[in-house]
Enzyme design. Structure first.
Site, PDB file in Angstrom:
ATOM      1  N   LYS A  22       2.873   6.476   4.957  1.00  0.00           N
ATOM      2  CA  LYS A  22       2.092   5.342   4.469  1.00  0.00           C
ATOM      3  C   LYS A  22       2.721   4.005   4.838  1.00  0.00           C
ATOM      4  O   LYS A  22       3.914   3.788   4.642  1.00  0.00           O
ATOM      5  CB  LYS A  22       1.958   5.420   2.945  1.00  0.00           C
ATOM      6  CG  LYS A  22       0.866   4.519   2.402  1.00  0.00           C
ATOM      7  CD  LYS A  22      -0.518   5.032   2.737  1.00  0.00           C
ATOM      8  CE  LYS A  22      -1.589   3.972   2.583  1.00  0.00           C
ATOM      9  NZ  LYS A  22      -1.545   2.915   3.626  1.00  0.00           N
TER      10      LYS A  22
ATOM     11  N   LYS B   1       0.140   3.728  -2.738  1.00  0.00           N
ATOM     12  CA  LYS B   1      -0.882   4.778  -2.694  1.00  0.00           C
ATOM     13  C   LYS B   1      -0.272   6.165  -2.608  1.00  0.00           C
ATOM     14  O   LYS B   1      -0.968   7.164  -2.839  1.00  0.00           O
ATOM     15  CB  LYS B   1      -1.840   4.523  -1.532  1.00  0.00           C
ATOM     16  CG  LYS B   1      -2.691   3.254  -1.700  1.00  0.00           C
ATOM     17  CD  LYS B   1      -3.686   3.080  -0.563  1.00  0.00           C
ATOM     18  CE  LYS B   1      -4.608   1.889  -0.790  1.00  0.00           C
ATOM     19  NZ  LYS B   1      -4.023   0.593  -0.431  1.00  0.00           N
TER      20      LYS B   1
ATOM     21  N   SER C 202       0.798  -1.237   0.000  1.00  0.00           N
ATOM     22  CA  SER C 202       0.000   0.000   0.000  1.00  0.00           C
ATOM     23  C   SER C 202       0.824   1.277   0.000  1.00  0.00           C
ATOM     24  O   SER C 202       0.258   2.370  -0.110  1.00  0.00           O
ATOM     25  CB  SER C 202      -0.949   0.010   1.198  1.00  0.00           C
ATOM     26  OG  SER C 202      -2.076  -0.801   0.945  1.00  0.00           O
TER      27      SER C 202
ATOM     28  N   SER D 148      -6.310   3.403   4.346  1.00  0.00           N
ATOM     29  CA  SER D 148      -5.775   2.646   3.208  1.00  0.00           C
ATOM     30  C   SER D 148      -6.877   1.880   2.479  1.00  0.00           C
ATOM     31  O   SER D 148      -6.655   0.767   1.983  1.00  0.00           O
ATOM     32  CB  SER D 148      -4.670   1.673   3.671  1.00  0.00           C
ATOM     33  OG  SER D 148      -3.868   1.281   2.596  1.00  0.00           O
TER      34      SER D 148
END
Length: 441
Positions: free
Chosen positions: A248, A62, A59, A123
């Protein structure tokens, strides 16, 4: 008995020697497959481990989706209050609670603001795909934008197959066209840090949302869901660390547990990346090590002030000017990320690099000259150990400052130039006569 003692001795020697080598190659002892630490304003790399090894990023992908969203917002192609009607693809992915998601209604309408917050904080994968459809029409189109932007930013060692960082097998057979059913996004730690560097540099407002530890999605409605930020280093969460405010996390079976973190203290910000650590908590433990190291050992210091002059090089000769020389100095201070205990006078060296196109072969300037004319650069070089360089080529510019003239120099009139010529002529004759007389004696 002797054999046993010898075996123990040799084993002890091997272990101690191995630990010594490890300490030399990895002074922080970061337990991750790859890691990197940079100072955010300059991009100076302070530590790295396997920084160019290509690994899964999950993730953390992202961050690129966020970059493209903020770019679309800045260009007016998308607005935060813009409404989105849920596609079948987004609906099906968002209903999978084994993935990180806020369930979206098939007949629901959601704002870009809601979708962005659920992506940045929780997320949410369905929300992420929804944003790609808003920006590019489809995730397939968006993937091309992701890879193109990575190339534009100068990233190396990357490949985006989807917008979320999931393995394509989790996308229920609806993965982007041109990608395989088990493809998964990959990057190096260096490329990941470079993406984070540009994300913070170009769109620092992302931290307003990334730093939110907890929020309710659609608060006060039947769809209300608690969103706890997966970045558990944020203040108020279980592994909180002072001044952490982004960015993140990421985890899949392929990528392991990874984290791109950032924290700012006393006006200095650092960016960290750890990839494929030993567990959920480990990625925060290893990040803590790097942030402790950075905040305890480094500071940004001015080592050369504005107006700095290299000794005995503060003037340039001028041709056909009212004055025969002009004073020069640096136009801006030079700040560096300085390690505690380092003596800048020993490790840093400043020199002039003059613009040859402005100068004659004798390094002279031609009048007239305006005050503030750039004639070259003050360039600083570092001679210390463990010089990892910068995350971007532009970082080297932080070690440079323009070299400019301190005053106007008008062109001399014809009479002055003529008298100088006559003076020079007789001066040459006198020098020749003097040399001849000296030769006689």
């Amino acid at each position: 008995m002797i054999v046993s003692i010898l075996t123990i001795f040799l084993l002890s020697f091997y272990i101690n020697n191995s630990n010594s080598v490890l300490a030399e190659t990895d002074p922080l002892g970061i337990e991750a497959e790859a890691a990197i630490l940079i100072e955010a304003s300059t991009g100076k790399i302070l530590y790295e481990k396997n920084a160019d090894k290509v690994l899964g990023i999950a993730s953390m992908s992202k961050m690129m989706t966020e970059y493209l969203l903020f770019e679309a917002l800045a260009e007016g192609r998308v607005t935060l209050d813009q409404q989105y009607n849920v596609s079948d693809y987004v609906y099906r992915i968002s209903q999978n609670r084994s993935l990180s998601n806020v369930p979206l209604r098939q007949d629901g309408t959601y704002s870009v603001q809601e979708l962005y917050e659920s992506m940045a904080i929780y997320s949410a994968n369905g929300s992420t795909i929804a944003l790609t459809e808003i920006i590019a029409g489809s995730e397939t189109n968006f993937i091309k934008m992701m890879n193109d932007k990575a190339a534009e930013l100068g990233l190396q060692d990357y490949k985006f197959y989807n917008s979320t960082g999931l393995n394509n097998k989790d996308l229920a057979g609806m993965h982007p066209e041109g990608t395989g059913p088990t493809d998964e996004n990959v990057m190096s730690a260096r490329a990941t840090a470079k993406l984070a560097y540009y994300l913070l540099k170009d769109f620092p407002q992302l931290l307003e949302t990334a730093s939110i530890p907890k929020k309710k999605f659609r608060e006060g409605t039947d769809d209300e869901i608690n969103m706890d930020n997966w970045n558990w280093m944020l203040p108020g969460l279980v592994y909180q660390y002072q001044d952490v405010d982004g960015i993140k996390t990421g985890s899949t079976d392929f990528a392991g547990y990874s984290f791109t973190g950032t924290a700012e203290r006393d006006g200095v910000r650092y960016i960290t990346v750890v990839m494929n650590t030993d567990g959920y908590k480990a990625r925060f433990d290893e990040t803590r090590k790097m942030l402790d190291y950075a905040f305890s050992n480094y500071s940004i210091e001015e080592i050369y002030p504005e107006g700095y002059q290299v000794k005995d090089q503060s003037f340039l000769p001028v041709v056909k000017g009212k004055e025969k020389e002009v004073e020069i100095e640096s136009s801006a201070p030079i700040n560096v990320v300085l390690k505690r205990g380092e003596q800048e006078k020993d490790l840093y060296k400043a020199e002039y690099v003059l613009d040859k196109e402005l100068l004659s072969k004798e390094n002279e300037l031609m009048a007239p000259i305006k005050k503030g004319t750039k004639v070259g650069q003050l360039v600083v070089s570092y001679n210390g150990t463990n010089n990892y360089g910068f995350i971007t080529p532009e970082g080297e510019n932080t070690l440079k400052a323009d070299l400019v003239t301190m005053e106007d120099v008008e062109k001399a009139n014809w009479f002055t130039l003529m008298m100088r010529g006559i003076g020079g002529f007789f001066g040459d004759i006198w020098s020749s006569v003097s040399d001849t007389i000296k030769g006689l004696f």
